[in-house]
Design a protein around this motif. Sequence first.
Motif, PDB file in Angstrom:
ATOM      1  N   ALA A 120     -16.244  27.603  10.674  1.00  0.00           N
ATOM      2  CA  ALA A 120     -15.188  26.640  10.977  1.00  0.00           C
ATOM      3  C   ALA A 120     -14.572  26.059   9.708  1.00  0.00           C
ATOM      4  O   ALA A 120     -13.384  25.730   9.681  1.00  0.00           O
ATOM      5  N   ALA A 121     -15.365  25.959   8.642  1.00  0.00           N
ATOM      6  CA  ALA A 121     -14.860  25.413   7.379  1.00  0.00           C
ATOM      7  C   ALA A 121     -13.817  26.335   6.746  1.00  0.00           C
ATOM      8  O   ALA A 121     -13.017  25.902   5.920  1.00  0.00           O
ATOM      9  N   ASP A 122     -13.811  27.598   7.141  1.00  0.00           N
ATOM     10  CA  ASP A 122     -12.874  28.571   6.579  1.00  0.00           C
ATOM     11  C   ASP A 122     -11.626  28.763   7.441  1.00  0.00           C
ATOM     12  O   ASP A 122     -10.857  29.695   7.222  1.00  0.00           O
ATOM     13  N   MET A 123     -11.423  27.899   8.411  1.00  0.00           N
ATOM     14  CA  MET A 123     -10.286  28.021   9.330  1.00  0.00           C
ATOM     15  C   MET A 123      -8.955  27.991   8.569  1.00  0.00           C
ATOM     16  O   MET A 123      -8.050  28.770   8.857  1.00  0.00           O
ATOM     17  N   GLY A 124      -8.849  27.110   7.585  1.00  0.00           N
ATOM     18  CA  GLY A 124      -7.610  27.002   6.815  1.00  0.00           C
ATOM     19  C   GLY A 124      -7.282  28.289   6.080  1.00  0.00           C
ATOM     20  O   GLY A 124      -6.138  28.735   6.068  1.00  0.00           O
ATOM     21  N   LYS A 125      -8.278  28.890   5.488  1.00  0.00           N
ATOM     22  CA  LYS A 125      -8.091  30.153   4.761  1.00  0.00           C
ATOM     23  C   LYS A 125      -7.663  31.252   5.725  1.00  0.00           C
ATOM     24  O   LYS A 125      -6.759  32.041   5.433  1.00  0.00           O
ATOM     25  N   LEU A 126      -8.309  31.302   6.887  1.00  0.00           N
ATOM     26  CA  LEU A 126      -7.949  32.305   7.897  1.00  0.00           C
ATOM     27  C   LEU A 126      -6.540  32.085   8.430  1.00  0.00           C
ATOM     28  O   LEU A 126      -5.788  33.041   8.612  1.00  0.00           O
ATOM     29  N   MET A 127      -6.185  30.840   8.690  1.00  0.00           N
ATOM     30  CA  MET A 127      -4.839  30.550   9.223  1.00  0.00           C
ATOM     31  C   MET A 127      -3.769  30.887   8.188  1.00  0.00           C
ATOM     32  O   MET A 127      -2.701  31.378   8.549  1.00  0.00           O
ATOM     33  N   ALA A 128      -4.046  30.637   6.922  1.00  0.00           N
ATOM     34  CA  ALA A 128      -3.073  30.976   5.878  1.00  0.00           C
ATOM     35  C   ALA A 128      -2.852  32.493   5.845  1.00  0.00           C
ATOM     36  O   ALA A 128      -1.712  32.961   5.764  1.00  0.00           O
ATOM     37  N   ALA A 129      -3.942  33.248   5.924  1.00  0.00           N
ATOM     38  CA  ALA A 129      -3.827  34.707   5.927  1.00  0.00           C
ATOM     39  C   ALA A 129      -3.119  35.187   7.196  1.00  0.00           C
ATOM     40  O   ALA A 129      -2.276  36.084   7.147  1.00  0.00           O
TER      41      ALA A 129
END
Length: 153
Positions: A120-129
């Motif tokens: 869940a902490a990596d949601m921002g990175k995934l959404m950017a990609a």
Amino acid sequence: MALKEQITEDMKTAMRAKDMDRLGTIRLLQASIKQKEVDEQITLDDSAVIAVLDKMLKQRKDSITAFEQAGRDDLAAKERAEAAVLQAYLPARLSAEEVAAAVQALVAEVAAELGHAPGAADMGKLMAAAKAALAGKAEMAQVSAAVKAALAG
């Protein structure tokens, strides 16, 4: 033909046909494009024009919901007509299955970069990609839901 050129040609066609509803919507679109170009001092390419279209469509959908709740079916119908004109300029949207598959591929890429399964902490990175990969091809609300589902499962 570039998307901006297509919009200009369609405006000329609407003028000749005296299709005032379509003409008004296309003029609003051109004004939004021009405003963004002036504000940012750039010339928009097709992907940036698609971003403007997405924003305008979201505004129309929000307006339709508000008008329907207020019992103003006449105004909701006008917004639906504008949304239909704007929708014609967008590329074909991906299905829910295609979005989920694309998100799964992005999760695998991000996992390879991070060296562990994204959480869940990596949601921002995934959404950017996902935004970079799927802009204009899918609604971001649908993409966000697919990312959340991929992270949960």
